[in-house]
Structures are given as structure tokens and as C-alpha cells.
Design a protein around this motif. Sequence first.
Motif, PDB file in Angstrom:
ATOM      1  N   LEU A   1      18.017  41.113 -88.751  1.00 39.94           N
ATOM      2  CA  LEU A   1      18.652  40.271 -89.606  1.00 39.94           C
ATOM      3  C   LEU A   1      17.964  40.632 -91.152  1.00 39.94           C
ATOM      4  O   LEU A   1      18.293  39.851 -92.104  1.00 39.94           O
ATOM      5  N   ASP A   2      17.160  41.617 -91.183  1.00 39.14           N
ATOM      6  CA  ASP A   2      16.289  41.719 -92.193  1.00 39.14           C
ATOM      7  C   ASP A   2      16.818  42.725 -93.269  1.00 39.14           C
ATOM      8  O   ASP A   2      17.137  43.789 -92.881  1.00 39.14           O
ATOM      9  N   SER A   3      16.883  42.146 -94.520  1.00 39.47           N
ATOM     10  CA  SER A   3      17.551  43.347 -95.565  1.00 39.47           C
ATOM     11  C   SER A   3      16.772  44.569 -95.858  1.00 39.47           C
ATOM     12  O   SER A   3      17.150  45.389 -96.493  1.00 39.47           O
ATOM     13  N   ARG A   4      15.432  44.532 -95.528  1.00 40.74           N
ATOM     14  CA  ARG A   4      14.538  45.723 -95.634  1.00 40.74           C
ATOM     15  C   ARG A   4      15.085  46.755 -94.623  1.00 40.74           C
ATOM     16  O   ARG A   4      14.921  48.023 -94.965  1.00 40.74           O
ATOM     17  N   LEU A   5      15.625  46.608 -93.439  1.00 42.88           N
ATOM     18  CA  LEU A   5      15.872  47.361 -92.664  1.00 42.88           C
ATOM     19  C   LEU A   5      17.397  47.755 -92.998  1.00 42.88           C
ATOM     20  O   LEU A   5      18.031  48.727 -92.712  1.00 42.88           O
ATOM     21  N   SER A   6      18.339  46.625 -93.598  1.00 45.41           N
ATOM     22  CA  SER A   6      19.738  46.819 -93.791  1.00 45.41           C
ATOM     23  C   SER A   6      19.908  46.463 -95.310  1.00 45.41           C
ATOM     24  O   SER A   6      20.481  45.296 -95.472  1.00 45.41           O
ATOM     25  N   PRO A   7      19.380  47.067 -96.233  1.00 48.00           N
ATOM     26  CA  PRO A   7      19.781  46.856 -97.670  1.00 48.00           C
ATOM     27  C   PRO A   7      21.020  46.776 -98.151  1.00 48.00           C
ATOM     28  O   PRO A   7      21.468  46.082 -99.300  1.00 48.00           O
ATOM     29  N   LEU A   8      22.180  46.869 -97.329  1.00 45.84           N
ATOM     30  CA  LEU A   8      23.499  46.783 -97.751  1.00 45.84           C
ATOM     31  C   LEU A   8      23.889  45.200 -97.668  1.00 45.84           C
ATOM     32  O   LEU A   8      24.922  44.974 -98.307  1.00 45.84           O
ATOM     33  N   ILE A   9      23.056  44.302 -97.021  1.00 45.82           N
ATOM     34  CA  ILE A   9      23.431  43.090 -96.886  1.00 45.82           C
ATOM     35  C   ILE A   9      22.580  42.209 -98.033  1.00 45.82           C
ATOM     36  O   ILE A   9      22.621  40.992 -98.342  1.00 45.82           O
ATOM     37  N   ALA A  10      22.060  42.647 -99.054  1.00 50.39           N
ATOM     38  CA  ALA A  10      21.415  42.207-100.300  1.00 50.39           C
ATOM     39  C   ALA A  10      22.595  41.254-100.938  1.00 50.39           C
ATOM     40  O   ALA A  10      23.727  41.494-100.906  1.00 50.39           O
ATOM     41  N   SER A  11      22.096  40.145-101.465  1.00 49.20           N
ATOM     42  CA  SER A  11      22.913  39.361-102.255  1.00 49.20           C
ATOM     43  C   SER A  11      23.500  39.956-103.511  1.00 49.20           C
ATOM     44  O   SER A  11      23.057  40.986-104.167  1.00 49.20           O
ATOM     45  N   GLY A  12      24.827  39.317-104.058  1.00 57.69           N
ATOM     46  CA  GLY A  12      25.313  39.910-105.196  1.00 57.69           C
ATOM     47  C   GLY A  12      24.435  39.796-106.468  1.00 57.69           C
ATOM     48  O   GLY A  12      24.203  40.930-106.962  1.00 57.69           O
ATOM     49  N   PRO A  13      23.610  38.692-106.572  1.00 54.43           N
ATOM     50  CA  PRO A  13      22.483  38.417-107.656  1.00 54.43           C
ATOM     51  C   PRO A  13      21.374  39.662-107.606  1.00 54.43           C
ATOM     52  O   PRO A  13      20.975  40.330-108.639  1.00 54.43           O
ATOM     53  N   GLN A  14      21.085  39.959-106.203  1.00 56.99           N
ATOM     54  CA  GLN A  14      20.211  41.038-106.109  1.00 56.99           C
ATOM     55  C   GLN A  14      20.604  42.341-106.577  1.00 56.99           C
ATOM     56  O   GLN A  14      20.033  43.306-106.980  1.00 56.99           O
ATOM     57  N   LEU A  15      22.024  42.624-106.188  1.00 58.55           N
ATOM     58  CA  LEU A  15      22.497  43.877-106.341  1.00 58.55           C
ATOM     59  C   LEU A  15      22.736  44.024-107.993  1.00 58.55           C
ATOM     60  O   LEU A  15      22.409  45.134-108.593  1.00 58.55           O
ATOM     61  N   GLN A  16      22.725  42.926-108.998  1.00 57.03           N
ATOM     62  CA  GLN A  16      23.124  42.959-110.184  1.00 57.03           C
ATOM     63  C   GLN A  16      21.694  43.345-110.917  1.00 57.03           C
ATOM     64  O   GLN A  16      21.881  43.819-112.077  1.00 57.03           O
ATOM     65  N   SER A  17      20.763  43.129-110.319  1.00 51.97           N
ATOM     66  CA  SER A  17      19.455  43.362-111.170  1.00 51.97           C
ATOM     67  C   SER A  17      18.784  44.850-110.578  1.00 51.97           C
ATOM     68  O   SER A  17      17.686  45.065-111.157  1.00 51.97           O
ATOM     69  N   LEU A  18      19.466  45.489-110.111  1.00 51.58           N
ATOM     70  CA  LEU A  18      18.943  46.639-109.522  1.00 51.58           C
ATOM     71  C   LEU A  18      19.125  47.809-110.737  1.00 51.58           C
ATOM     72  O   LEU A  18      19.737  47.733-111.674  1.00 51.58           O
TER      73      LEU A  18
END
Length: 289
Positions: free
Chosen positions: A192-209
Motif C-alpha cells: 500500500l506504500d507509494s514508495r513501492l508504487s509511485p503511480l498511486i501518488a495523489s494529484g497534488p503530489q503529481l502537480q508539484s513534481l
Amino acid sequence: MQPYDDLSRWTANKLDAVVVGIDYRLAPHYPFPAAHEGCVLMVKFFLQDKILEKYGVDPARICVSGDSSAGTLATTASQLPQNNPEHKDKIKAQALIYPGLQFIDSLMLSHQDYEHGPILSREMAIKLASLYLTEDTSLKQAILRNKHMPEGSRHLFKFVNWSDFLPEEYKKNQIYTEPVLGKLDASYPALLDSRLSPLIASGPQLQSLPLPYILTCKHDIIRDDGLIYITRLRNVGVQVTHDHIEDRIHGALTLTTPPYNLHLGLRIRDKYISWLDKNYKSKVHLSSH
């Protein structure tokens, strides 16, 4: 590691760049999250002003890159420093070459289409993925059946539902089927960890990349990870540079050195370097794996 050492040297010469290759710890001797933590620690260390100055790095032109499983690490290494005021905005770009970005669904269409490769088969990919978490072979068997996700994880399926994200040409009129929940006796919270599956990052996280460059290949078992990630990024307004190569395969970047020197790898290298050259030439710091 020879192809990556050669690529790093070639990049340094071609772009007048400082290139740092991270020799991260490997599973199963060092299971998750050791590789991730090592890469993040190295990136944070190198982002210190005194270190950038020591190596003559232009702080406005820092890029993190990786291919395949290292594409996963490059993605998470790009995501996490954005949450730290000390490091926020210091990474300007991320370059991901056919990245693996999720452990949630092991029956994506590309997993089915390229079950037997080329180069990376579905069974080998799942064996390597499971060893990243445990040497217990029951996890491998569960992932092979797509029955490894625990109860309470259905909310993550929306991030890997290829029917919502893939181009029509790859859907082939098929209907998405969710993984089966709760069939694995052992508990692996890392699933369930986004460090293993970065595809599950939230929209706001993606916007700050940092500015993303992503290269995908048609004949690649983890092709759909990259394609879904690109769609998710664009859906939240992120400008993505995407090179998709129809006649290339997973792992081709490792075939650029003797005795291979194959054009299928050189073309990927040249596209990737061309993007860096256009956007970050002169005193780039490229962290590659």
C-alpha cells in the motif's frame, strides 16, 4: 553495470555534465525500502549547497533519472524531496526510461501481451518484484495469480484501471478486471506504500513534481505503467515530454555497449540525451541508476 557506467561517461562528455551514479543496495539481502532510502539519502546529500558548489553543479539544472526498476527509484526520489522545504524545487527534472511504477495489478494488458518477454518475462518480473519484499515464495505465487492485494486496498485500483488511462489502441476492446482481494495469508503493508508504487501518488503530489520526461516502448511488459503515469500527470495539468517507441523493447538501454552496440538501445539513449541537451545542457547534474 558496464552499460550504465559507459552511459554516465558518455553523458558527462556529451553534455558537459556532472553525473552521479547511485550504487543502491539490492534485494533480497536488502529488502524494501533499502534501495529507495539509499537513493533518497544520496539525492538529499548531493542537494546540499556546499556539495553542489564543490562539484561545480548549476543548481538550476538538476535532473534525476533511471530506467526500469531504477525508474521507480528515480520517481520516488523526485517525489519525496518536494515535501521537504530544504530540498523543495531543487530537482528541476526527472527522466524516466520505461519505468516500473506499481505493484498493485500484475495483469495489466502489457503484462498479458508480453508474458514471455522479450528480455523480461512476466514470471521473472514478478519473481524480482516479490524478492524486493520477501523471500517467501507464497507472495510470488499470489502476485502471479493477481491475488496479492490485502483487504482494504480497493481504493488503489482506480490508479491502475487501464480502461481509464490507456490509449484506445492498446485496450483492444477488453474489460478491466480488478485484482482479487484478501487471498494472501501473510501481511505486506508495503503493498500500500507509494514508495513501492509511485503511480498511486495523489494529484497534488503529481502537480508539484519536477519537469518529467518519460520514454516508453511498445514491446515492454511494464509499458502500461509509464502510459498510465503520463495520463495521470497530464490530467492534473503537468506538461510531460513523452517519447514512445513502437519498435523497441524493455531493457534496450543495456544493449548500447560491446559486444552489442545495437541500434535499438542507441536510439533510446539518443532520444533521452537529446531531451537533456535541449533543456538542461551545460553543467547538468544527472543522478542516474
